[in-house]
Design a protein around this motif. Sequence first.
Motif, PDB file in Angstrom:
ATOM      1  N   ALA A 194     -37.238  27.990 -28.871  1.00 55.13           N
ATOM      2  CA  ALA A 194     -37.552  29.354 -29.301  1.00 55.13           C
ATOM      3  C   ALA A 194     -36.350  29.993 -29.994  1.00 55.13           C
ATOM      4  N   VAL A 195     -35.160  29.836 -29.422  1.00 55.89           N
ATOM      5  CA  VAL A 195     -33.953  30.399 -30.036  1.00 55.89           C
ATOM      6  C   VAL A 195     -33.689  29.738 -31.381  1.00 55.89           C
ATOM      7  N   PHE A 196     -33.817  28.433 -31.423  1.00 55.69           N
ATOM      8  CA  PHE A 196     -33.612  27.679 -32.662  1.00 55.69           C
ATOM      9  C   PHE A 196     -34.591  28.142 -33.740  1.00 55.69           C
ATOM     10  N   THR A 197     -35.861  28.319 -33.352  1.00 55.34           N
ATOM     11  CA  THR A 197     -36.901  28.712 -34.303  1.00 55.34           C
ATOM     12  C   THR A 197     -36.666  30.104 -34.862  1.00 55.34           C
ATOM     13  N   ARG A 198     -36.393  31.064 -33.989  1.00 53.24           N
ATOM     14  CA  ARG A 198     -36.288  32.428 -34.491  1.00 53.24           C
ATOM     15  C   ARG A 198     -34.986  32.691 -35.223  1.00 53.24           C
ATOM     16  N   MET A 199     -33.954  31.855 -35.022  1.00 58.63           N
ATOM     17  CA  MET A 199     -32.772  31.970 -35.860  1.00 58.63           C
ATOM     18  C   MET A 199     -33.138  31.782 -37.323  1.00 58.63           C
ATOM     19  N   ARG A 200     -34.183  30.981 -37.564  1.00 61.67           N
ATOM     20  CA  ARG A 200     -34.585  30.649 -38.925  1.00 61.67           C
ATOM     21  C   ARG A 200     -35.811  31.420 -39.405  1.00 61.67           C
ATOM     22  N   GLN A 201     -36.679  31.815 -38.473  1.00 62.04           N
ATOM     23  CA  GLN A 201     -37.921  32.485 -38.862  1.00 62.04           C
ATOM     24  C   GLN A 201     -37.874  33.998 -38.637  1.00 62.04           C
ATOM     25  N   GLY A 202     -37.206  34.431 -37.572  1.00 62.96           N
ATOM     26  CA  GLY A 202     -37.006  35.846 -37.343  1.00 62.96           C
ATOM     27  C   GLY A 202     -38.181  36.618 -36.790  1.00 62.96           C
ATOM     28  N   THR A 203     -39.206  35.949 -36.277  1.00 60.60           N
ATOM     29  CA  THR A 203     -40.380  36.677 -35.793  1.00 60.60           C
ATOM     30  C   THR A 203     -40.651  36.458 -34.306  1.00 60.60           C
ATOM     31  N   LEU A 204     -40.331  35.295 -33.786  1.00 60.55           N
ATOM     32  CA  LEU A 204     -40.635  34.981 -32.394  1.00 60.55           C
ATOM     33  C   LEU A 204     -39.799  35.841 -31.450  1.00 60.55           C
ATOM     34  N   ARG A 205     -40.437  36.289 -30.343  1.00 61.15           N
ATOM     35  CA  ARG A 205     -39.745  37.090 -29.339  1.00 61.15           C
ATOM     36  C   ARG A 205     -39.727  36.356 -28.006  1.00 61.15           C
ATOM     37  N   ILE A 206     -38.650  36.542 -27.268  1.00 61.34           N
ATOM     38  CA  ILE A 206     -38.461  35.869 -25.986  1.00 61.34           C
ATOM     39  C   ILE A 206     -38.431  36.929 -24.889  1.00 61.34           C
ATOM     40  N   TYR A 207     -39.377  36.819 -23.957  1.00 58.56           N
ATOM     41  CA  TYR A 207     -39.496  37.806 -22.893  1.00 58.56           C
ATOM     42  C   TYR A 207     -39.415  37.142 -21.525  1.00 58.56           C
ATOM     43  N   ARG A 208     -39.012  37.932 -20.547  1.00 60.62           N
ATOM     44  CA  ARG A 208     -39.051  37.464 -19.167  1.00 60.62           C
ATOM     45  C   ARG A 208     -40.478  37.504 -18.625  1.00 60.62           C
ATOM     46  N   GLU A 209     -40.701  36.781 -17.565  1.00 58.32           N
ATOM     47  CA  GLU A 209     -42.011  36.709 -16.920  1.00 58.32           C
ATOM     48  C   GLU A 209     -42.565  38.093 -16.606  1.00 58.32           C
ATOM     49  N   SER A 210     -41.711  39.028 -16.211  1.00 53.69           N
ATOM     50  CA  SER A 210     -42.165  40.360 -15.802  1.00 53.69           C
ATOM     51  C   SER A 210     -42.814  41.142 -16.928  1.00 53.69           C
ATOM     52  N   VAL A 211     -42.581  40.742 -18.170  1.00 53.44           N
ATOM     53  CA  VAL A 211     -43.217  41.423 -19.301  1.00 53.44           C
ATOM     54  C   VAL A 211     -44.676  41.041 -19.435  1.00 53.44           C
ATOM     55  N   PHE A 212     -45.012  39.819 -19.024  1.00 49.82           N
ATOM     56  CA  PHE A 212     -46.400  39.360 -19.136  1.00 49.82           C
ATOM     57  C   PHE A 212     -47.263  40.147 -18.153  1.00 49.82           C
ATOM     58  N   PRO A 213     -48.426  40.637 -18.595  1.00 53.37           N
ATOM     59  CA  PRO A 213     -49.278  41.462 -17.726  1.00 53.37           C
ATOM     60  C   PRO A 213     -49.524  40.814 -16.381  1.00 53.37           C
ATOM     61  N   ALA A 214     -49.412  41.614 -15.319  1.00 57.65           N
ATOM     62  CA  ALA A 214     -49.550  41.088 -13.956  1.00 57.65           C
ATOM     63  C   ALA A 214     -50.977  40.685 -13.642  1.00 57.65           C
ATOM     64  N   SER A 215     -51.934  41.299 -14.302  1.00 61.24           N
ATOM     65  CA  SER A 215     -53.338  40.961 -14.066  1.00 61.24           C
ATOM     66  C   SER A 215     -54.118  41.288 -15.309  1.00 61.24           C
ATOM     67  N   ILE A 216     -55.317  40.732 -15.415  1.00 62.30           N
ATOM     68  CA  ILE A 216     -56.162  40.981 -16.586  1.00 62.30           C
ATOM     69  C   ILE A 216     -56.495  42.455 -16.698  1.00 62.30           C
TER      70      ILE A 216
END
Length: 218
Positions: A194-216
């Motif tokens: 992911a780090v390698f990709t976004r160094m070149r593409q500039g769009t991908l974001r890296i988040y911690r687990e807590s950012v992902f919704p806890a439930s539907i």
Amino acid sequence: MPSAKPDKARIKAAARARDREELPDFFTPIKEAAQLAVSDGALTQSRAANFELLLSAHPYLDFFPYNMLRAALHQATDSGCWEPVVERDLLILLTTLFAERYDGFPLQDLVKADLPTFGDIYPQLFDTPPADFAVRGKLCDFTGPFKDRSRRECYAQVDALGGTPSDMGWYTDCLFVADEHFHKRAISSGLEAAVFTRMRQGTLRIYRESVFPASIAD
């Protein structure tokens, strides 16, 4: 029951269908400028200032390593803090990240390196989500074991929230990293890619687990 792996045909269809503005090629001129700045194994204050000007022309590059480099260069060149340790740390970072050839991406080495100019590098790999963050319309991938959900359940939740389960390709929008990995300061192959990709593409974001919704329902 949803598959334990993302569907490649669906990923391609989702990547083609979305309307995402493509960024210009920023990486090539930045890489060339970095190599020029350290071409004789040294980095002067004037070269550092010129490199900062180039990075400042791309304010949307607000993620590692560009945000970290920009801040360090600004502090060193504008406040008279140009010292041997600053030059050394900048040389190490620039030559490692913008080498002419790669023999594997050196993220693990950088995270473990003693570079006081940049502080603790590991947490700087992660992004802070916007207040209106949502999974809908995004291609999402995961790395590491989540606390209360299997990978299959994560993919199912992405589906339910209107996103697309993805693999770690240039088209991926978000990588969610397990808190277990974060606390152990782990560098998985997914995080490295992911780090390698976004160094070149500039769009991908890296988040911690807590950012992902806890439930539907969220």
